[in-house]
Design an enzyme around this catalytic site. Structure first.
Site, PDB file in Angstrom:
ATOM      1  N   LYS A   1     -31.203  46.733 -87.899  1.00 50.07           N
ATOM      2  CA  LYS A   1     -31.562  48.152 -87.855  1.00 50.07           C
ATOM      3  C   LYS A   1     -30.444  49.013 -87.259  1.00 50.07           C
ATOM      4  CE  LYS A   1     -35.560  48.602 -89.830  1.00 50.07           C
ATOM      5  NZ  LYS A   1     -35.632  49.366 -91.088  1.00 50.07           N
TER       6      LYS A   1
ATOM      7  N   LEU B   1       1.149  75.106 -69.501  1.00 49.11           N
ATOM      8  CA  LEU B   1       1.865  73.852 -69.274  1.00 49.11           C
ATOM      9  C   LEU B   1       3.372  74.033 -69.435  1.00 49.11           C
ATOM     10  CD1 LEU B   1       1.758  70.704 -68.940  1.00 49.11           C
ATOM     11  CD2 LEU B   1       1.514  70.585 -71.435  1.00 49.11           C
TER      12      LEU B   1
ATOM     13  N   TYR C   1     -34.102  41.649 -86.190  1.00 49.59           N
ATOM     14  CA  TYR C   1     -34.508  42.964 -86.689  1.00 49.59           C
ATOM     15  C   TYR C   1     -33.697  44.074 -86.014  1.00 49.59           C
ATOM     16  CZ  TYR C   1     -37.847  46.784 -87.699  1.00 49.59           C
ATOM     17  OH  TYR C   1     -38.455  47.947 -88.107  1.00 49.59           O
TER      18      TYR C   1
END
Length: 697
Positions: free
Chosen positions: A166, A475, A162
């Protein structure tokens, strides 16, 4: 204002009792036409009866509602959806609620226990939803609910079958949320905790009584309403409480060290940091896809166009560059790749941080790929508006890729389209797709020697110059910031290398005519240090020029999978020619100019003359060209010959094109007065060498 479902058709599977019954009654009460589906089986999937579905339909009709019963198994999804179409003519809402239990400890779970649970829960939801999908797409509306459970999210003893089914439903829902977004289909998942036939097997009677199904239904109705735009989300609910769940990721740790093997011991030593959820990130993709960033405007003058051209290496040392560097030039133009500049403001201004579902650490962002397409030559001044949309978010494992589509307009006219592909280091692993149909794909070059190789040196200050066009990332200028990124020194912008490569193609295959440029795609591979030389290798295949860019000093590839698409010379219509000329003959002279550069010395040897051309349009002088095939290695420039011409030829733009394309004999044109020649008429015969072999369209 109350929520109405008038005109909507809702299907609720497993609605003969419990939660499903409550959903069906609630939809009907608010005006929806309802399909009550229930096989009538017991909690373990055995038996079959129409009684449960019939009873709920009777309840709905007794209150004045509209409903029909369906007794098919959810594995027969087509039959279930067909009952909605037969009864009501459409399907708007699907609530996948049907389910059974076959609880066993893992060691005692049989193949039948496993398969039956997956057939009903996972395959059943898939089958019903797939049958409804195209109907929802065609009507541009759909709402889908998948039902998972706490056992699927957290696990539960005795429910391995189950739990697996699920949680599988959650993965299915997340993908449908992405695929359905463009069609106004929303898909969400709920994990209800309520008293029902199924929960009676695992809860005490007192607890079941406190968890009434009617406390879940209002959430389901809201998620299915047209006003609700929630998508790809997971909710827990019970006893009047509703909560939204999302994944969370630790900051993690880079375990691999440079030039060292990665070992289990290194993982062990970093384990506490790997599992530290302090300052955790929250990855998400589905709710971000399709989101729009705030519009941005970009106002510019010729100064910005010139600054950009200098930033990508253009110089007054090359006379052909002057049209991009001097606003007074008669053919002053904007470099096509300037099209990335107005659109990048959408990202530079922090727009991505405003998108729900995107939690981005901008220190971890890398520019992965870039696509630019022009729909008309860029203006040299004005105000442009850019509208950006998140086209997709991809899970690459080690990071996430965000595809950002940006359309740039001048007034109501679409000028260009950009697709930024942004890689966010460490943001992957959220279970999303790895590829996207929305991505503009990179293309490898042909497996042969390149047709042309161009080499250009960048300067030590190239990045410092390029950043003035709007990319202010430290940068590229601050050594300390670059060091934080692992670089010895500031690096060159990827889009600067992009500009270098594009202008190499423009020069060698389009005679620097920006109207020939259609599109460019590149993948950024490695950084370039300012001062290094860029070597662009190019392969021509039709109107597509494949290219690869390397650092000459290291042979490292920096741009890969790249190409430039050009308009064919005959496609460059009058509307695409420069605003100063608007002459078809310009295409021919541009081609002649390129050929003179390639083989001027040979032409000088064969022709040994200076030709002056006077091109007319509507009986008025429209352009003058000087073709020097007498001095040096030859040249062509727009302008008068200054008295140095051996031959001067006057012809209309239309007749010139007729001659070039072989539809008008030059001698007939001369004798009919369409082509006038002054000077040494005999030298004009040598023009056949140029017009026949070098300018044919």
């Amino acid at each position: 204002m109350s929520l109405s479902f008038e005109g909507r058709v809702a299907l609720v599977t497993g609605s003969g009792g419990g939660l499903g019954r409550e959903y069906a009654l609630a939809f009907a009460e608010r005006g929806a036409s309802v399909v009550v589906n229930d096989l009538g089986a017991d909690t373990k999937g055995g038996g079959k009866s129409s009684a449960a579905a019939d009873k709920v339909v009777e309840e709905i009709r007794a209150k004045g509602g509209k409903a029909v019963a369906n007794y098919d198994s959810v594995e027969d999804g087509e039959k279930v959806i067909q009952s909605a179409l037969d009864a009501f003519g459409r399907i708007d809402i699907v609530v996948n609620n049907a389910g059974i239990l076959r609880d066993r400890s893992f060691a005692r779970t049989s193949d039948l226990d496993w398969d039956l649970i997956h057939r009903v829960h996972l395959r059943g939801s898939f089958s019903v939803t797939r049958a409804a999908w195209n109907h929802m797409k065609n009507q541009a509306f759909g709402r889908i609910i998948m039902t998972t459970s706490a056992a699927g999210i957290y696990g539960n003893f005795g429910q391995a079958n189950y739990s697996a089914a699920k949680l599988g439903l959650l993965g299915l829902a997340n993908t449908l949320a992405i695929e359905g977004l463009r069609y106004n289909i929303r898909c969400n998942t709920i994990a209800p905790v309520a008293g029902s036939r199924l929960t009676e097997t695992v809860m005490t009677p007192e607890l079941v009584a406190s968890l009434k199904p009617e406390y879940i239904a209002p959430m389901v109705l809201w998620l299915c309403h047209e006003q609700c735009q929630e998508n790809g989300a997971l909710f827990e609910a019970g006893a009047g409480w509703i909560g939204k769940l999302r994944w969370e990721r630790s900051q993690g740790s880079i375990v691999r060290q440079k030039n060292q093997p990665m070992t289990p011991e290194a993982v062990r030593d970093q384990w506490d940091k790997i599992c530290d959820f302090t300052d955790a990130t929250k990855p998400k993709s589905a709710e971000a896809v399709g989101q729009k960033l705030p519009p941005s405007t970009f106002t510019f003058t010729p100064a910005q166009c010139i600054l950009y051209a200098l930033g990508v290496g253009m110089s007054t040392k090359d006379p052909d560059h002057l049209r991009f560097l001097y606003e007074g030039h008669e053919d002053f133009s904007c470099l096509p790749t300037f099209g990335v500049i107005p659109s990048q403001a959408a990202m530079m201004d922090g727009g991505l941080s405003s998108i729900p579902g995107l939690n981005i650490d901008f220190t971890q962002v890398l520019h992965g790929e870039q696509y630019l397409e022009l729909y008309k030559p860029l203006p040299t001044s004005g105000t442009l508006t850019s509208e950006a949309t998140v086209a997709d978010v991809l899970d690459k494992g080690s990071g996430a890729v965000i595809l950002l589509d940006v359309k740039t307009f001048s007034g109501d006219q679409l000028i260009c389209f950009n697709q930024f592909s942004v890689f966010v280091v460490g943001a992957g692993g959220f279970g999303g797709r790895r590829t996207s149909d929305n991505a503009k794909a990179a293309v490898p070059p042909p497996k042969r020697a390149p047709d042309v190789v161009a080499i250009d040196s960048t300067t030590r200050d190239q990045a410092a110059l390029y950043r003035l066009s709007g990319d202010w990332n430290p940068l590229h200028i601050d050594p300390s910031f670059a060091a934080m990124g692992g670089f010895k020194a500031p690096i060159l912008h990827g889009l600067c290398s992009f500009g270098f490569a594009a202008r190499h193609v423009l020069k060698h295959f389009a005679a620097n005519d920006p109207s020939r440029f259609k599109a460019i795609k590149v993948r950024f591979v490695k950084p370039v240090m300012p001062g290094q030389s860029l070597q662009t290798e190019m392969w021509k295949e039709g109107n597509r020029i494949h290219l690869q860019c390397k650092v000459k000093e290291t042979d490292a590839v920096v741009l890969a999978g790249a190409y430039v698409d050009l308009h064919g010379a005959s496609e460059a219509s009058l509307g695409n020619l420069t605003q100063h000329g608007a002459l078809q003959s310009e295409l021919v002279f541009a081609e002649i100019g390129r050929r003179i550069k390639d083989s001027g010395s040979e032409l000088v040897r064969k022709v040994n003359a200076v030709f002056a051309w006077e091109i007319t349009k509507d009986s008025r002088s429209a352009a003058e060209w000087t073709m020097d095939l007498k001095n040096g290695s030859g040249s062509l420039h727009r302008g008068p010959a200054g008295g140095k011409a051996d031959v001067t030829i006057t012809v209309s733009d239309e007749d010139f094109m007729e001659v070039v394309q072989g539809r008008l004999n030059p001698q007939k044109a001369f004798f009919s007065g369409k082509l006038k020649v002054r000077g040494n008429i005999m030298l004009s015969q040598k023009l056949e060498v140029i017009l026949k072999d070098h300018a044919k369209l």
